[in-house]
Design a protein around this motif. Structure first.
Motif, PDB file in Angstrom:
ATOM      1  N   VAL A 366      -6.003  11.592  -2.248  1.00 11.30           N
ATOM      2  CA  VAL A 366      -4.592  11.962  -2.148  1.00 11.30           C
ATOM      3  C   VAL A 366      -3.908  11.182  -1.037  1.00 11.30           C
ATOM      4  O   VAL A 366      -2.827  10.601  -1.224  1.00 11.30           O
ATOM      5  CB  VAL A 366      -4.447  13.481  -1.896  1.00 11.30           C
ATOM      6  N   LEU A 367      -4.540  11.138   0.128  1.00  6.77           N
ATOM      7  CA  LEU A 367      -3.931  10.440   1.262  1.00  6.77           C
ATOM      8  C   LEU A 367      -3.840   8.939   1.010  1.00  6.77           C
ATOM      9  O   LEU A 367      -2.868   8.295   1.422  1.00  6.77           O
ATOM     10  CB  LEU A 367      -4.732  10.716   2.531  1.00  6.77           C
ATOM     11  N   GLU A 368      -4.828   8.369   0.344  1.00  2.00           N
ATOM     12  CA  GLU A 368      -4.765   6.945   0.018  1.00  2.00           C
ATOM     13  C   GLU A 368      -3.581   6.656  -0.908  1.00  2.00           C
ATOM     14  O   GLU A 368      -2.847   5.679  -0.709  1.00  2.00           O
ATOM     15  CB  GLU A 368      -6.070   6.488  -0.617  1.00  2.00           C
ATOM     16  N   ALA A 369      -3.401   7.487  -1.923  1.00  2.00           N
ATOM     17  CA  ALA A 369      -2.278   7.299  -2.846  1.00  2.00           C
ATOM     18  C   ALA A 369      -0.945   7.478  -2.128  1.00  2.00           C
ATOM     19  O   ALA A 369       0.006   6.718  -2.353  1.00  2.00           O
ATOM     20  CB  ALA A 369      -2.395   8.275  -4.015  1.00  2.00           C
ATOM     21  N   VAL A 370      -0.867   8.474  -1.254  1.00  2.00           N
ATOM     22  CA  VAL A 370       0.377   8.729  -0.523  1.00  2.00           C
ATOM     23  C   VAL A 370       0.721   7.558   0.382  1.00  2.00           C
ATOM     24  O   VAL A 370       1.866   7.088   0.413  1.00  2.00           O
ATOM     25  CB  VAL A 370       0.244  10.038   0.287  1.00  2.00           C
ATOM     26  N   THR A 371      -0.239   7.067   1.142  1.00  2.00           N
ATOM     27  CA  THR A 371       0.043   5.977   2.083  1.00  2.00           C
ATOM     28  C   THR A 371       0.337   4.669   1.366  1.00  2.00           C
ATOM     29  O   THR A 371       0.976   3.786   1.944  1.00  2.00           O
ATOM     30  CB  THR A 371      -1.127   5.778   3.058  1.00  2.00           C
ATOM     31  N   CYS A 372      -0.127   4.541   0.123  1.00  2.00           N
ATOM     32  CA  CYS A 372       0.164   3.328  -0.655  1.00  2.00           C
ATOM     33  C   CYS A 372       1.394   3.496  -1.547  1.00  2.00           C
ATOM     34  O   CYS A 372       1.837   2.521  -2.167  1.00  2.00           O
ATOM     35  CB  CYS A 372      -1.042   2.954  -1.514  1.00  2.00           C
ATOM     36  N   GLY A 373       1.927   4.710  -1.638  1.00  5.27           N
ATOM     37  CA  GLY A 373       3.114   4.946  -2.452  1.00  5.27           C
ATOM     38  C   GLY A 373       2.859   4.866  -3.940  1.00  5.27           C
ATOM     39  O   GLY A 373       3.755   4.501  -4.710  1.00  5.27           O
ATOM     40  N   VAL A 374       1.657   5.223  -4.383  1.00  2.00           N
ATOM     41  CA  VAL A 374       1.294   5.127  -5.795  1.00  2.00           C
ATOM     42  C   VAL A 374       1.348   6.514  -6.435  1.00  2.00           C
ATOM     43  O   VAL A 374       0.705   7.448  -5.953  1.00  2.00           O
ATOM     44  CB  VAL A 374      -0.122   4.534  -5.959  1.00  2.00           C
ATOM     45  N   PRO A 375       2.087   6.689  -7.539  1.00  3.34           N
ATOM     46  CA  PRO A 375       2.125   7.992  -8.225  1.00  3.34           C
ATOM     47  C   PRO A 375       0.739   8.396  -8.705  1.00  3.34           C
ATOM     48  O   PRO A 375      -0.037   7.563  -9.185  1.00  3.34           O
ATOM     49  CB  PRO A 375       3.061   7.736  -9.411  1.00  3.34           C
ATOM     50  N   MET A 376       0.440   9.688  -8.602  1.00  4.95           N
ATOM     51  CA  MET A 376      -0.877  10.209  -8.959  1.00  4.95           C
ATOM     52  C   MET A 376      -0.797  11.077 -10.202  1.00  4.95           C
ATOM     53  O   MET A 376       0.158  11.816 -10.395  1.00  4.95           O
ATOM     54  CB  MET A 376      -1.432  11.067  -7.822  1.00  4.95           C
ATOM     55  N   LEU A 377      -1.832  11.013 -11.014  1.00  4.68           N
ATOM     56  CA  LEU A 377      -2.057  11.968 -12.087  1.00  4.68           C
ATOM     57  C   LEU A 377      -3.354  12.696 -11.764  1.00  4.68           C
ATOM     58  O   LEU A 377      -4.440  12.131 -11.893  1.00  4.68           O
ATOM     59  CB  LEU A 377      -2.168  11.269 -13.441  1.00  4.68           C
ATOM     60  N   PRO A 378      -3.287  13.938 -11.298  1.00  7.18           N
ATOM     61  CA  PRO A 378      -4.508  14.652 -10.915  1.00  7.18           C
ATOM     62  C   PRO A 378      -5.352  15.050 -12.128  1.00  7.18           C
ATOM     63  O   PRO A 378      -4.827  15.548 -13.120  1.00  7.18           O
ATOM     64  CB  PRO A 378      -3.987  15.895 -10.186  1.00  7.18           C
ATOM     65  N   TRP A 379      -6.642  14.840 -12.015  1.00  6.92           N
ATOM     66  CA  TRP A 379      -7.615  15.350 -12.963  1.00  6.92           C
ATOM     67  C   TRP A 379      -8.700  16.035 -12.129  1.00  6.92           C
ATOM     68  O   TRP A 379      -9.783  15.504 -11.909  1.00  6.92           O
ATOM     69  CB  TRP A 379      -8.213  14.225 -13.799  1.00  6.92           C
ATOM     70  N   PRO A 380      -8.411  17.241 -11.620  1.00  4.82           N
ATOM     71  CA  PRO A 380      -9.320  17.895 -10.661  1.00  4.82           C
ATOM     72  C   PRO A 380     -10.647  18.276 -11.305  1.00  4.82           C
ATOM     73  O   PRO A 380     -10.679  18.737 -12.449  1.00  4.82           O
ATOM     74  CB  PRO A 380      -8.537  19.131 -10.219  1.00  4.82           C
ATOM     75  N   LEU A 381     -11.726  18.080 -10.538  1.00  5.56           N
ATOM     76  CA  LEU A 381     -13.061  18.317 -11.073  1.00  5.56           C
ATOM     77  C   LEU A 381     -13.848  19.377 -10.309  1.00  5.56           C
ATOM     78  O   LEU A 381     -14.582  20.155 -10.906  1.00  5.56           O
ATOM     79  CB  LEU A 381     -13.858  16.995 -11.065  1.00  5.56           C
ATOM     80  N   TYR A 382     -13.749  19.417  -8.986  1.00  4.09           N
ATOM     81  CA  TYR A 382     -14.588  20.332  -8.214  1.00  4.09           C
ATOM     82  C   TYR A 382     -13.982  20.546  -6.828  1.00  4.09           C
ATOM     83  O   TYR A 382     -12.936  19.992  -6.500  1.00  4.09           O
ATOM     84  CB  TYR A 382     -16.017  19.777  -8.066  1.00  4.09           C
ATOM     85  N   LYS A 431       9.434  12.167 -16.976  1.00  4.34           N
ATOM     86  CA  LYS A 431       9.930  11.829 -15.643  1.00  4.34           C
ATOM     87  C   LYS A 431       8.985  10.882 -14.923  1.00  4.34           C
ATOM     88  O   LYS A 431       7.784  11.037 -14.941  1.00  4.34           O
ATOM     89  CB  LYS A 431      10.086  13.123 -14.834  1.00  4.34           C
ATOM     90  N   GLY A 432       9.527   9.903 -14.243  1.00  6.39           N
ATOM     91  CA  GLY A 432       8.732   9.015 -13.412  1.00  6.39           C
ATOM     92  C   GLY A 432       8.598   9.595 -12.013  1.00  6.39           C
ATOM     93  O   GLY A 432       9.450  10.336 -11.554  1.00  6.39           O
ATOM     94  N   PHE A 433       7.533   9.207 -11.320  1.00  8.23           N
ATOM     95  CA  PHE A 433       7.260   9.756  -9.997  1.00  8.23           C
ATOM     96  C   PHE A 433       7.230   8.666  -8.928  1.00  8.23           C
ATOM     97  O   PHE A 433       6.808   8.909  -7.809  1.00  8.23           O
ATOM     98  CB  PHE A 433       5.927  10.504 -10.022  1.00  8.23           C
ATOM     99  N   ARG A 434       7.688   7.457  -9.292  1.00  9.49           N
ATOM    100  CA  ARG A 434       7.609   6.366  -8.331  1.00  9.49           C
ATOM    101  C   ARG A 434       8.527   6.588  -7.135  1.00  9.49           C
ATOM    102  O   ARG A 434       8.178   6.280  -5.995  1.00  9.49           O
ATOM    103  CB  ARG A 434       7.963   5.040  -9.017  1.00  9.49           C
ATOM    104  N   GLU A 435       9.721   7.135  -7.385  1.00  3.92           N
ATOM    105  CA  GLU A 435      10.668   7.311  -6.290  1.00  3.92           C
ATOM    106  C   GLU A 435      10.146   8.293  -5.248  1.00  3.92           C
ATOM    107  O   GLU A 435      10.183   8.020  -4.047  1.00  3.92           O
ATOM    108  CB  GLU A 435      12.018   7.802  -6.831  1.00  3.92           C
TER     109      GLU A 435
END
Length: 470
Positions: A366-382, A431-435
């Motif tokens: 999560v933090l890597e995606a946030v600091t890089c500004g990349v939209p995430m699609l969560p697929w939680p596993l555990y 909806k896009g999440f890039r912004e």
């Protein structure tokens, strides 16, 4: 005497890496402080942690590692994954006399400003100010802090409640029972009590340190700092010093692996690639891998996908031709790259060609995606991933609604659902999440500017150490 800090991580490689990152952060801003990390290596994790410590020791970082003598009791043998957390707690607890001896020894030559641990429910009778470092986010921490309160609202384990029962934790949106961190689901599980007993530890703490930042989880942070999560007790000061992530080199990436990924990405248009990666423990069944492959193929999106062998052989190298649909690699070779087992995640997310990230929603990812500004699609596993995904989608509005196996046939998400979600993530449908992701990247950077929230939190933390000595 010189000023020192002693760090004591839980006995897992992840916790050790996180503690080293905290040490580096402190040294970056306060280089005159001496740092010692106490090491209690689990018998079944010896090689991993030892190799990591050796790699850090070969750098110029002024970090000392002090290995604790093994306890007199017999150490645990091989441990099943289901009981690994309890075994780690028990093994750490056996080291308590050795920890106190080490602190006394270090105090003979140094003024120990703080003792920072990452274990729940374990107290140490020492005059040195003690702090808890929680390596995940404020939302999952708030759920653990509130556990003794919500525990008394039912006699059932959360896993036995109807899944449409909303659970209300301060600072969080309504949470389904199944979305809680795994150790909290069964009140009879040994690990449950370890988290439950955090309440007994709180009065002995001088503060709590979290790997998050104010603008990422404002509601959960507010609930913790205002004491709403511990309504019948006191809450120590909270210091949010994130985001702290581990880059590819620190995770042992080879130059060849890094080069292969970046060279391929260099040939792709800006923000055109969806990156699928689920961490070192994120392994899917063979049927699910085929559904993901068909979904990616039909989505028509460029992709980079890290494939691990299905359990129980997820640590061995996968045979892609056997696992993936016949002809898939050939049909998608012009717009897809499939990698075996591992990839330099942080470096990939930093590349301008990446426009979306399908992830298990572990906190570091999560933090890597946030600091890089990349939209995430969560697929939680555990672990705490389901709770993270709900908060990111409903509270912070950073991601689409997560992919869920709860409604899938036999726990397998269909290729049609994968296709739809990938297209939604990449902005082709819905909806896009890039912004919002770009804005959060700016906020993450601002947290560590002079006067930013995390910069200020670290300054206050160190100031509190100095004040204890005055």
């Amino acid at each position: 005497m010189k000023e020192a800090i002693v760090l004591y991580p839980a006995a897992t490689s992840h916790q050790m890496i996180s503690m080293v990152e905290l040490a580096k952060l402190i040294l970056q801003h306060h280089p005159n402080i001496s740092i010692t990390i106490l090491v209690a290596i689990m018998p079944f994790d010896t090689s991993t942690i030892s190799a990591y410590i050796s790699s850090i020791s070969q750098t110029s970082l002024p970090i000392s590692f002090l290995s604790l003598p093994p306890p007199s009791e017999n150490p645990p043998g091989p441990v099943a994954a289901a009981t690994l957390g309890k075994a780690a707690f028990d093994y750490i607890r056996l080291h308590t006399p050795k920890v106190l001896d080490a602190l006394k020894t270090i105090s003979l030559t140094s003024t120990v400003l703080a003792f920072i641990i990452s274990n729940f429910g374990i107290t140490y009778d020492t005059p040195i100010p003690s702090y808890l470092y929680f390596t995940s986010g404020a939302s999952s921490f708030a759920s653990i802090l509130y556990l003794p309160t919500i525990h008394n609202q039912t006699t059932k384990s959360f896993q036995d409640l109807p899944n449409n029962t909303p659970l209300h934790f301060p600072g969080l949106p309504p949470i389904k029972p199944s979305h809680l961190p795994e150790p909290l689901l069964d009140r009879d599980h040994p690990a449950y009590q370890e988290f439950f007993s955090l309440g007994t530890l709180l009065p002995n703490l001088k503060g709590m340190i979290l790997n998050t930042f104010d603008m990422l989880e404002p509601q959960a942070i507010k609930a913790i700092t205002e004491g709403a999560c511990v309504p019948k007790g006191s809450t120590p000061p909270l210091y949010c010093i994130g985001p702290r992530i581990v880059d590819a080199k620190q995770r042992g990436a080879s130059d060849d692996a890094l080069s292969k990924c970046l060279l391929w990405l260099d040939k792709q248009p800006s923000q055109s690639v969806v990156f699928l990666c689920f961490g070192r423990k994120g392994a899917f069944s063979a049927p699910q891998l085929k559904e993901i492959a068909f979904g990616l193929e039909r989505s028509k999106q460029r992709f980079m996908w890290v494939v691990r062998n299905p359990p129980p052989n997820s640590e061995t190298e996968p045979d892609l031709e056997e696992l993936l649909p016949e002809g898939f690699l050939e049909r998608t070779k012009e717009r897809g790259l499939v990698l075996k087992s591992w990839a330099p995640q942080a470096a990939i997310l930093s590349h301008q060609a990446v426009g979306g990230f399908v992830t298990h929603c572990g906190w570091n990812s999560v933090l890597e995606a946030v600091t890089c500004g990349v939209p995430m699609l969560p697929w939680p596993l555990y672990a705490e991933q389901k709770l993270n995904s709900v908060v990111l989608a409903e509270e912070i509005k950073l991601t689409p609604v997560p992919i869920s196996t709860e409604d899938g046939k036999g726990g397998v998400v269909s290729s049609e659902e994968v296709e739809r979600k990938v297209r939604e993530l990449m902005g082709l449908e819905g909806k896009g999440f890039r912004e919002s992701s770009s804005m959060m990247k700016i906020m993450a950077m601002a947290a560590w500017t002079n006067g930013g929230s995390s910069f200020t939190a670290l300054s206050k933390l160190v100031a509190s150490w100095k004040q204890e000595q005055s």
